[in-house]
Scaffold this active site. Structure first.
Site, PDB file in Angstrom:
ATOM      1  N   MET B   1       0.800  -1.198   0.000  1.00 44.13           N
ATOM      2  CA  MET B   1       0.000   0.000   0.000  1.00 44.13           C
ATOM      3  C   MET B   1       0.838   1.255   0.000  1.00 44.13           C
ATOM      4  SD  MET B   1      -2.381  -0.296   2.974  1.00 44.13           S
ATOM      5  CE  MET B   1      -0.704  -0.018   3.624  1.00 44.13           C
ATOM      6  N   PRO B   2       2.040   1.110  -0.586  1.00 49.15           N
ATOM      7  CA  PRO B   2       2.937   2.279  -0.546  1.00 49.15           C
ATOM      8  C   PRO B   2       2.464   3.388  -1.474  1.00 49.15           C
ATOM      9  CG  PRO B   2       4.151   0.242  -0.937  1.00 49.15           C
ATOM     10  CD  PRO B   2       2.700  -0.071  -1.128  1.00 49.15           C
ATOM     11  N   ILE B   3       2.910   4.585  -1.149  1.00 46.17           N
ATOM     12  CA  ILE B   3       2.755   5.738  -2.034  1.00 46.17           C
ATOM     13  C   ILE B   3       4.158   6.269  -2.306  1.00 46.17           C
ATOM     14  CG2 ILE B   3       1.838   8.075  -2.324  1.00 46.17           C
ATOM     15  CD1 ILE B   3      -0.244   7.333  -0.115  1.00 46.17           C
ATOM     16  N   PHE B  48       0.828   3.095  -5.287  1.00 47.10           N
ATOM     17  CA  PHE B  48       0.503   4.300  -6.063  1.00 47.10           C
ATOM     18  C   PHE B  48       1.808   5.064  -6.300  1.00 47.10           C
ATOM     19  CE2 PHE B  48      -4.168   5.373  -4.597  1.00 47.10           C
ATOM     20  CZ  PHE B  48      -4.611   4.210  -5.180  1.00 47.10           C
TER      21      PHE B  48
END
Lengths: 78, 78, 78, 78, 78, 78
Positions: B1-3, B48
């Protein structure tokens, strides 16, 4: 090695200007880099500065787009 | 779920280009998403990536707008 | 002169780890800096990387804190 | 004194629009400022909101620029 | 209505300090707010400043975590 | 595919709390994700939310650290 991000609305600081000028940007970059040298002893070469100009309709304050907020408050520029 | 946020100056990586190309952007997105899968086991679908292109007069280094800094240092592109 | 910000949840990538390890952080820093050299020809010395670890209760996905979202979806880690 | 940053792709929310409209921006600003008042008791006057619109080719998901990702997944808009 | 974000490594500016002190933070806040008043005529009351302290192992430069980079370059603090 | 970042001071919203509670965080995440669905038709599954809690001495307003500013203005919480 600091990173400074300066977000402002895209508009002029005085009548006749409709955006931040190149000279004003240079003054912000120079001033904040010097501040980090003075306060934290960070060499100028180690500081990055990014200026982000934001359209006034994309900036909210007081629950309103900023131009509506200024009108409501009788403010000019901020 | 990294940005992942990648900020670069808005300019070309080689003579004749005046901005980052769509292919280069796709290579950045693919490469950094793969890196997060390889290193932290993050599924591609959970990452993302946002690329922000910054005008050169809005980027400061060494207390100067970056083009002035490069001139002072005799640098070409970075 | 790129700046890369990598935001991930503060948790381990495998059983027994409860956070991102120093080695994993070094691999992220090295990998993304190399990517910017390969794709945009940015010298390693011109790239800053900042890793931000975010508590899982501070990260939302699907309208829920991420741990609740994973439970709902039957996901393990992402 | 909260700061809320909302990043979305620069595109319309319905057929015929090719970007977020001024009314939609006002609704986002009003809604999120009200949320911070309701949940954390933050006065409207203390909340800043910044909306950042990102070109679709600058947004990555699933290791691909977002338009390619949508095509691959058969998605329309998100 | 500017927002200024200052990111620095979490460490002291002189021997004996292991982090940025409250006085140094106040000097950064006061100095940069004044700069925005001087250069762009922004009232002090309209400027938010956020200081983010980043662990040295979370900061990369030259493709390395910053402490390794400093060692390689023979640098002390930046 | 929006990303929402909510920055607030690390403190409680009512007497007896010294930080934002997990329930308040869930309410922020749920509320803002719903807002993006209502206003821009973004599916819940496409929205990431990151809450950043900032120490009060790291937050400036009116040229002062926020606690000094509140004292000067006779404010309680914001």
């Amino acid at each position: 090695m600091p990173i400074v991000t300066i977000q402002v609305t895209r508009e002029g600081s005085k009548p006749g200007n409709d955006s931040v000028t190149a000279d004003e940007k240079a003054a912000l970059i120079g001033g904040v880099s010097q501040l980090l040298l003075d306060v934290l002893n960070k060499p100028l070469d180690s500081t990055f500065v990014v200026i982000q100009e934001v359209e006034t309709e994309n900036w909210g304050w007081g629950g309103l787009p900023v131009e509506a907020y200024r009108k409501q408050r009788g403010l000019k520029l901020d």
